[in-house]
Design an enzyme around this catalytic site. Structure first.
Site, PDB file in Angstrom:
ATOM      1  N   HIS A 124       0.840  -1.199   0.000  1.00  0.00           N
ATOM      2  CA  HIS A 124       0.000   0.000   0.000  1.00  0.00           C
ATOM      3  C   HIS A 124       0.873   1.246   0.000  1.00  0.00           C
ATOM      4  O   HIS A 124       1.776   1.386   0.813  1.00  0.00           O
ATOM      5  CB  HIS A 124      -0.914   0.016   1.230  1.00  0.00           C
ATOM      6  N   TYR A 161      -9.384   5.657   7.308  1.00  0.00           N
ATOM      7  CA  TYR A 161      -9.552   6.084   8.704  1.00  0.00           C
ATOM      8  C   TYR A 161     -10.608   7.195   8.698  1.00  0.00           C
ATOM      9  O   TYR A 161     -10.379   8.252   8.115  1.00  0.00           O
ATOM     10  CB  TYR A 161      -8.244   6.636   9.267  1.00  0.00           C
ATOM     11  N   PRO A 171      -4.155   1.088  18.775  1.00  0.00           N
ATOM     12  CA  PRO A 171      -3.874   0.573  17.426  1.00  0.00           C
ATOM     13  C   PRO A 171      -4.056   1.576  16.288  1.00  0.00           C
ATOM     14  O   PRO A 171      -3.750   1.253  15.139  1.00  0.00           O
ATOM     15  CB  PRO A 171      -4.858  -0.592  17.278  1.00  0.00           C
ATOM     16  N   LYS A 200       1.161   0.727  15.037  1.00  0.00           N
ATOM     17  CA  LYS A 200       2.567   0.728  15.430  1.00  0.00           C
ATOM     18  C   LYS A 200       3.009  -0.457  16.304  1.00  0.00           C
ATOM     19  O   LYS A 200       4.201  -0.734  16.414  1.00  0.00           O
ATOM     20  CB  LYS A 200       2.889   2.023  16.198  1.00  0.00           C
ATOM     21  N   TYR A 235       3.647   7.105   9.856  1.00  0.00           N
ATOM     22  CA  TYR A 235       2.827   5.931   9.542  1.00  0.00           C
ATOM     23  C   TYR A 235       3.668   4.878   8.818  1.00  0.00           C
ATOM     24  O   TYR A 235       3.643   3.694   9.167  1.00  0.00           O
ATOM     25  CB  TYR A 235       1.614   6.332   8.693  1.00  0.00           C
TER      26      TYR A 235
HETATM   27  P1  RFL Z   1       2.312 -10.741  21.890  1.00  0.00           P
HETATM   28  O1  RFL Z   1       1.859 -10.866  20.506  1.00  0.00           O
HETATM   29  O2  RFL Z   1       1.298 -10.417  22.943  1.00  0.00           O
HETATM   30  O3  RFL Z   1       3.048 -12.095  22.256  1.00  0.00           O
HETATM   31  C1  RFL Z   1       3.395 -12.422  23.599  1.00  0.00           C
HETATM   32  C2  RFL Z   1       3.482 -13.928  23.688  1.00  0.00           C
HETATM   33  O4  RFL Z   1       3.924 -14.293  24.992  1.00  0.00           O
HETATM   34  C3  RFL Z   1       3.159 -15.410  25.429  1.00  0.00           C
HETATM   35  N1  RFL Z   1       3.207 -15.430  26.910  1.00  0.00           N
HETATM   36  C4  RFL Z   1       3.940 -16.332  27.617  1.00  0.00           C
HETATM   37  N2  RFL Z   1       4.728 -17.350  27.237  1.00  0.00           N
HETATM   38  C5  RFL Z   1       5.328 -18.087  28.221  1.00  0.00           C
HETATM   39  N3  RFL Z   1       5.133 -17.876  29.561  1.00  0.00           N
HETATM   40  C6  RFL Z   1       4.327 -16.851  29.984  1.00  0.00           C
HETATM   41  N4  RFL Z   1       4.143 -16.635  31.283  1.00  0.00           N
HETATM   42  C7  RFL Z   1       3.703 -16.018  28.977  1.00  0.00           C
HETATM   43  N5  RFL Z   1       2.856 -14.949  29.047  1.00  0.00           N
HETATM   44  C8  RFL Z   1       2.578 -14.601  27.771  1.00  0.00           C
HETATM   45  C9  RFL Z   1       1.772 -15.141  24.853  1.00  0.00           C
HETATM   46  O5  RFL Z   1       0.975 -16.337  24.764  1.00  0.00           O
HETATM   47  C10 RFL Z   1       2.125 -14.578  23.480  1.00  0.00           C
HETATM   48  O6  RFL Z   1       2.230 -15.580  22.484  1.00  0.00           O
HETATM   49  O7  RFL Z   1       3.473  -9.636  22.043  1.00  0.00           O
HETATM   50  P2  RFL Z   1       4.651  -9.207  21.024  1.00  0.00           P
HETATM   51  O8  RFL Z   1       5.365 -10.407  20.482  1.00  0.00           O
HETATM   52  O9  RFL Z   1       5.405  -8.156  21.728  1.00  0.00           O
HETATM   53  O10 RFL Z   1       3.884  -8.570  19.768  1.00  0.00           O
HETATM   54  C11 RFL Z   1       3.169  -7.367  19.892  1.00  0.00           C
HETATM   55  C12 RFL Z   1       1.984  -7.351  18.936  1.00  0.00           C
HETATM   56  O11 RFL Z   1       1.240  -8.540  19.077  1.00  0.00           O
HETATM   57  C13 RFL Z   1       1.075  -6.135  19.176  1.00  0.00           C
HETATM   58  O12 RFL Z   1       1.838  -4.975  19.448  1.00  0.00           O
HETATM   59  C14 RFL Z   1       0.204  -5.821  17.930  1.00  0.00           C
HETATM   60  O13 RFL Z   1      -0.686  -6.867  17.657  1.00  0.00           O
HETATM   61  C15 RFL Z   1      -0.581  -4.516  18.145  1.00  0.00           C
HETATM   62  N6  RFL Z   1      -1.514  -4.231  17.045  1.00  0.00           N
HETATM   63  C16 RFL Z   1      -1.054  -3.687  15.851  1.00  0.00           C
HETATM   64  N7  RFL Z   1       0.250  -3.444  15.657  1.00  0.00           N
HETATM   65  C17 RFL Z   1       0.712  -2.985  14.446  1.00  0.00           C
HETATM   66  O14 RFL Z   1       1.923  -2.776  14.309  1.00  0.00           O
HETATM   67  N8  RFL Z   1      -0.130  -2.774  13.376  1.00  0.00           N
HETATM   68  C18 RFL Z   1      -1.456  -2.996  13.489  1.00  0.00           C
HETATM   69  O15 RFL Z   1      -2.163  -2.841  12.482  1.00  0.00           O
HETATM   70  C19 RFL Z   1      -1.978  -3.435  14.754  1.00  0.00           C
HETATM   71  N9  RFL Z   1      -3.277  -3.713  14.908  1.00  0.00           N
HETATM   72  C20 RFL Z   1      -2.856  -4.576  17.171  1.00  0.00           C
HETATM   73  C21 RFL Z   1      -3.730  -4.294  16.066  1.00  0.00           C
HETATM   74  C22 RFL Z   1      -3.347  -5.192  18.320  1.00  0.00           C
HETATM   75  C23 RFL Z   1      -4.664  -5.538  18.403  1.00  0.00           C
HETATM   76  N10 RFL Z   1      -5.076  -6.183  19.608  1.00  0.00           N
HETATM   77  C24 RFL Z   1      -5.997  -7.231  19.707  1.00  0.00           C
HETATM   78  C25 RFL Z   1      -4.364  -5.911  20.839  1.00  0.00           C
HETATM   79  C26 RFL Z   1      -5.044  -4.627  16.132  1.00  0.00           C
HETATM   80  C27 RFL Z   1      -5.534  -5.252  17.292  1.00  0.00           C
HETATM   81  C28 RFL Z   1      -6.994  -5.586  17.276  1.00  0.00           C
HETATM   82  C1  PHB Z   2      -5.702  -4.081  10.904  1.00  0.00           C
HETATM   83  O1  PHB Z   2      -5.713  -4.358   9.699  1.00  0.00           O
HETATM   84  O2  PHB Z   2      -6.004  -4.903  11.780  1.00  0.00           O
HETATM   85  C2  PHB Z   2      -5.311  -2.712  11.339  1.00  0.00           C
HETATM   86  C3  PHB Z   2      -4.869  -1.805  10.390  1.00  0.00           C
HETATM   87  C4  PHB Z   2      -4.518  -0.512  10.764  1.00  0.00           C
HETATM   88  C5  PHB Z   2      -4.603  -0.154  12.107  1.00  0.00           C
HETATM   89  C6  PHB Z   2      -5.020  -1.067  13.059  1.00  0.00           C
HETATM   90  C7  PHB Z   2      -5.386  -2.354  12.668  1.00  0.00           C
HETATM   91  O3  PHB Z   2      -4.284   1.125  12.465  1.00  0.00           O
END
Ligand code: RFL
Ligand code: PHB
Length: 395
Positions: free
Chosen positions: A76, A205, A297, A301, A389
């Site tokens: 994109h 957005y 989110p 980032k 971004y």
């Molecule tokens: P994670 O993915 O939470 O992974 C942590 C892992 O640790 C495990 N764990 C353990 N393992 C062993 N012993 C324990 N005691 C433990 N406790 C926990 C867990 O099971 C898990 O597997 O953290 P990590 O690796 O730092 O990754 C971070 C990302 O997952 C997070 O920042 C992003 O998903 C945030 N986020 C987004 N980030 C972006 O860069 N672009 C996006 O578009 C974006 N969209 C989002 C998002 C997060 C969302 N949610 C649900 C929070 C959209 C959503 C909806």
């Molecule tokens: C997504 O595709 O899940 C998504 C994209 C952009 C955002 C957050 C989530 O800012």
């Protein structure tokens, strides 16, 4: 698989941060073991991020983990900001000297890294729940965990907490050694996944009098959509029709644009929070990704910050393993925190500019609209948004 009882770097958590760190360390010849509390299926299906910055894609390519991303990821070159029933496109390459983003779901990044790790990587144990880390202030920390019902220990030189916001590694650090800063927002996101072709080529957005909405996607036939909702909203209380009607209202423009509706296959509500733990290191413990910082989110980032942390950390471990010098390890926290705070600011800015607070008054709304108008009319303001971004280069 024989279960190792010692390693150089113990990585707690097999999310994107832990898996990418393990891949980078393995390629650099540094021993590590990854302990993940959940099973493989759960980790691979957890719906989360969708946008990868240029720097994250570069890191995945450099460690041979981008084959499928390069075939299936959607490149994109911009996003649309929508308000006042009109859209305004921000073009990334022309505003950032050629940077762009990829739509490639976190679930897919995680699947690719797990497959590589199990094929030729360091040991990765699922259903291995860490309960404590001891001895982090000595030369030999010990990670205590339970694997398939058996209590075990892992001796190591360093422990990296990649265990997310609710992880245990951060809790092994004495409270007085850390500072935390936090903001909890007065609204949540209601996210859905739908079998419907996206109604746009790039993400939209939308700021609207009814609140924020985001149109994202997972593939040419699967849409990912989000609605701002009050905290505490029960996702089961909304009918599919109510969700689509609300999305339709918030994305409405003057002209023929229509959403594509389809079966909703997943739904969840997530609260929005900003949180930073400083420093990102104590003794022989390092924190990376969501274990150290959370962003709302809106700026996409979170995953990208997690990737940037572990790129810096893997380089520092590689340096230390090759030369015995700890200078880069000692600089890790300061190096990462500069980028973290930039992303915290950007995520807060995107969130507060696009959402409607419960106590928002007309003055607040006018300020938001003035800011959006500035982005639409000033190349400098647009470039500031585009640079943040699409992502700043990894330090
Ligand atoms: P994670 O993915 O939470 O992974 C942590 C892992 O640790 C495990 N764990 C353990 N393992 C062993 N012993 C324990 N005691 C433990 N406790 C926990 C867990 O099971 C898990 O597997 O953290 P990590 O690796 O730092 O990754 C971070 C990302 O997952 C997070 O920042 C992003 O998903 C945030 N986020 C987004 N980030 C972006 O860069 N672009 C996006 O578009 C974006 N969209 C989002 C998002 C997060 C969302 N949610 C649900 C929070 C959209 C959503 C909806
Ligand atoms: C997504 O595709 O899940 C998504 C994209 C952009 C955002 C957050 C989530 O800012």
């Amino acid at each position: 698989m024989t279960i190792p009882s010692h390693t150089t770097v113990a990585v707690v958590g097999g999310g994107p941060a832990g898996l990418l760190l393990a891949r980078l360390l393995h390629r650099a010849g540094v021993d590590c073991v990854v302990l993940e509390s959940r099973d493989r299926g759960y980790v691979e299906q957890r719906q989360r991020a969708g946008i990868l910055e240029q720097g994250t894609v570069d890191a995945l390519r450099d460690c041979g983990a981008a084959g499928r991303l390069d075939r299936e990821g959607l490149v994109h070159d911009g996003v649309e900001l929508r308000w006042g029933r009109r859209g305004h496109r921000i073009d990334f390459p022309s505003l950032t000297g050629g940077r762009r983003v990829w739509v490639y779901a976190q679930t897919e990044v995680v699947k690719d890294l797990i497959a590589l790790q199990l094929a030729d990587g360091a040991p990765l144990l699922f259903e291995a729940e860490v309960s404590a880390v001891t001895g982090a202030d000595t030369g030999r920390p010990v990670v205590h965990y339970t694997h398939e019902g058996v209590a075990r220990t892992l001796d190591c030189a360093y422990v990296v907490g990649c265990d997310g916001f609710h992880g245990v590694v951060r809790k092994a650090i004495p409270e007085g050694a850390l500072r935390t800063c936090e903001r909890v927002y007065p609204y949540s996101w209601f996210g859905i996944l739908a079998d419907a072709p996206p109604a746009c080529d790039e993400l939209v957005y939308a700021h609207s009098p009814r609140g924020f909405a985001l149109h994202s996607m997972r593939s040419p036939s699967v849409s990912r959509l989000y609605l701002q909702v009050p905290n505490g909203t029960d996702p089961a209380a909304w009918s599919d029709e109510r969700i689509w009607d609300e999305l339709e209202e918030r994305f409405a423009v003057d002209g023929p644009w229509r959403l594509n509706r389809g079966p909703i296959t997943q739904r969840a509500v997530l609260p929005l929070r900003s949180h930073v733990t400083e420093p990102m290191r104590w003794g022989r413990i390092f924190l990376a990704g969501d274990a150290a910082h959370i962003v709302p989110p809106t700026g996409a980032k979170g995953l990208n910050l997690a990737a940037a942390d572990v790129v810096v950390l893997a380089r520092a471990f590689t340096d230390w393993a090759a030369t015995g010098t700890t200078a880069a390890l000692d600089a890790y926290s300061d190096t990462c925190l500069r980028r973290v705070w930039r992303a915290e600011h950007f995520s807060w800015f995107m969130t507060t500019t696009m959402h409607t607070a419960p106590d928002q008054n007309p003055f607040d709304t006018k300020l938001q609209l003035a800011q959006l108008d500035r982005i639409a009319t000033s190349p400098h303001a647009a470039a500031e948004l585009a640079e943040n971004y699409a992502g700043l280069p990894v330090a």
